[in-house]
Design a protein around this motif. Structure first.
Motif, short mmCIF file in Angstrom:
data_model
loop_
_atom_site.label_atom_id
_atom_site.label_comp_id
_atom_site.label_asym_id
_atom_site.label_seq_id
_atom_site.Cartn_x
_atom_site.Cartn_y
_atom_site.Cartn_z
N PHE A 64 29.37 34.65 37.07
CA PHE A 64 28.56 33.73 36.28
C PHE A 64 28.18 32.49 37.09
O PHE A 64 27.04 32.01 37.02
N LEU A 65 29.13 31.97 37.86
CA LEU A 65 28.87 30.75 38.63
C LEU A 65 27.78 30.97 39.67
O LEU A 65 26.93 30.09 39.87
N SER A 66 27.76 32.11 40.32
CA SER A 66 26.73 32.38 41.33
C SER A 66 25.35 32.47 40.69
O SER A 66 24.36 31.99 41.25
N ARG A 67 25.27 33.07 39.49
CA ARG A 67 23.98 33.14 38.77
C ARG A 67 23.56 31.76 38.29
O ARG A 67 22.37 31.42 38.29
N ARG A 141 30.10 45.28 33.94
CA ARG A 141 29.00 45.71 33.07
C ARG A 141 28.72 44.67 31.98
O ARG A 141 27.57 44.33 31.71
N THR A 142 29.81 44.16 31.37
CA THR A 142 29.65 43.14 30.33
C THR A 142 29.04 41.87 30.90
O THR A 142 28.15 41.26 30.29
N CYS A 143 29.51 41.46 32.08
CA CYS A 143 28.96 40.27 32.74
C CYS A 143 27.47 40.43 32.99
O CYS A 143 26.67 39.51 32.73
N PHE A 144 27.08 41.59 33.49
CA PHE A 144 25.67 41.85 33.78
C PHE A 144 24.84 41.79 32.51
O PHE A 144 23.74 41.20 32.50
N HIS A 145 25.34 42.37 31.43
CA HIS A 145 24.61 42.37 30.16
C HIS A 145 24.47 40.95 29.60
O HIS A 145 23.41 40.59 29.06
N LEU A 146 25.53 40.14 29.73
CA LEU A 146 25.47 38.77 29.24
C LEU A 146 24.44 37.94 30.02
O LEU A 146 23.66 37.19 29.43
N VAL A 147 24.46 38.07 31.33
CA VAL A 147 23.50 37.33 32.16
C VAL A 147 22.08 37.78 31.86
O VAL A 147 21.16 36.95 31.72
#
Length: 312
Positions: A64-67, A141-147
């Protein structure tokens, strides 16, 4: 309809007023803001690069921090280069289409940043309050979907607003009392009935700010309760240290944005808005990556490891 078309055709470009009171210090201000811009870009790129290169940082928190850092780079780039041109050459003209694109990029990236901060708050909540279930729930996968959801929601909301703004009629005077195409001052220049557009803009900005803020408050409320219940002082300190940087950044960003945008009538405080927006755009976005870097031991270690590899 023909009258509106003629009015809209009158204005092909806008003039960004910038900071006329200090325009005589253009060269100095250009250098100061250029250095701040480059420092912010370099600090954020450092976070992105280290997150990608160091396997210890390839966790949901740093995902998340990098995005977040990527969005900050894009966000500051939508505003500062044009401001540098104004300081250096005094060229304040911006074409109508470019102005709309700048407004869209500013709002889209800004709203995405707020949604990302809410997602980061949820990540910290799960890590501290649900540690046993955290690896399962917060998968890559969850992180990708949230972003992805943060970008899609931000894009959808802001596209609707900017379509409405683009349909307004603009006629002289066409001087925007700001250093970039902030949607608030831009809407005020229209010679159309802007009441519905103003209310839509106010509603969307309020929704974005307060939705993300409520999610953050709920997440950190639960975090505080969990930390207080920890028996060991060392455990409490460790739990708090993992989210202290995020809390500082949240305080900086929310306080400045609520001050600037959450009021129905933008013209009441345009001068203070201009100065506050400059602080929010330059200073806050410079401080964010510095705070995340200085207050994070894992980032420190990754930087040391990276420096060691470069020297070898």
């Amino acid at each position: 309809m023909m009258g509106e078309a003629r009015n809209r055709a009158v204005v092909q470009e806008f003039i960004l007023e910038g900071f006329p009171a200090v325009q005589h210090l253009g060269n100095v201000l250009f250098l100061v803001h250029l250095l701040a811009y480059l420092a912010s870009i370099m600090a954020n790129m450092l976070i992105i690069t280290n997150t990608w290169a160091d396997h210890h940082l390839q966790t949901p928190m740093y995902f998340f921090l990098s995005r977040f850092s990527f969005c900050e780079c894009c966000f500051i780039t939508t505003v500062i280069p044009k401001l540098l041109v104004i300081f250096l050459s005094g060229r304040q003209i911006i074409p109508f289409t470019t102005c709309l694109m700048q407004s869209f990029s500013f709002l889209f990236l800004g709203s995405t940043i707020f949604f990302l901060m809410a997602a980061m708050s949820l990540d910290r909540y799960l890590a501290i309050c649900k540690p046993l279930h955290y690896p399962t729930i917060m998968s890559l996968r969850t992180c990708f979907h949230l972003v992805t959801a943060c970008f899609i929601v931000g894009f959808t909301l802001i596209t609707g607003l900017m379509v409405k703004v683009s349909q307004l009629s603009f006629c002289r005077p066409h001087v925007i009392p700001h250093f970039f195409c902030d949607p608030g001052p831009l809407i005020q220049l229209s010679c159309s009935d802007t009441r519905s557009t103003e209310m839509l803009a106010f509603g969307l900005v309020s929704f974005i700010l307060f939705t993300s803020l409520i999610i953050t408050i709920i997440a950190y409320g639960n975090i505080v309760v969990t930390i207080v219940r920890l028996l060991s002082a060392k455990e409490r300190q460790k739990a708090f240290s993992t989210c202290s940087s995020h809390l500082i950044v949240l305080s900086l960003v929310y306080s400045s944005c609520v001050f600037i945008y959450v009021k129905p009538k933008q013209m009441d405080r345009l001068d203070s808005n201009r100065e506050a927006a400059l602080v929010n755009t330059v200073v806050t976005l410079l401080l964010n990556p510095i705070i995340y870097t200085l207050r994070n031991k894992q980032v420190h270690q990754a930087l040391r490891d990276g420096w060691s590899r470069v020297k070898l």
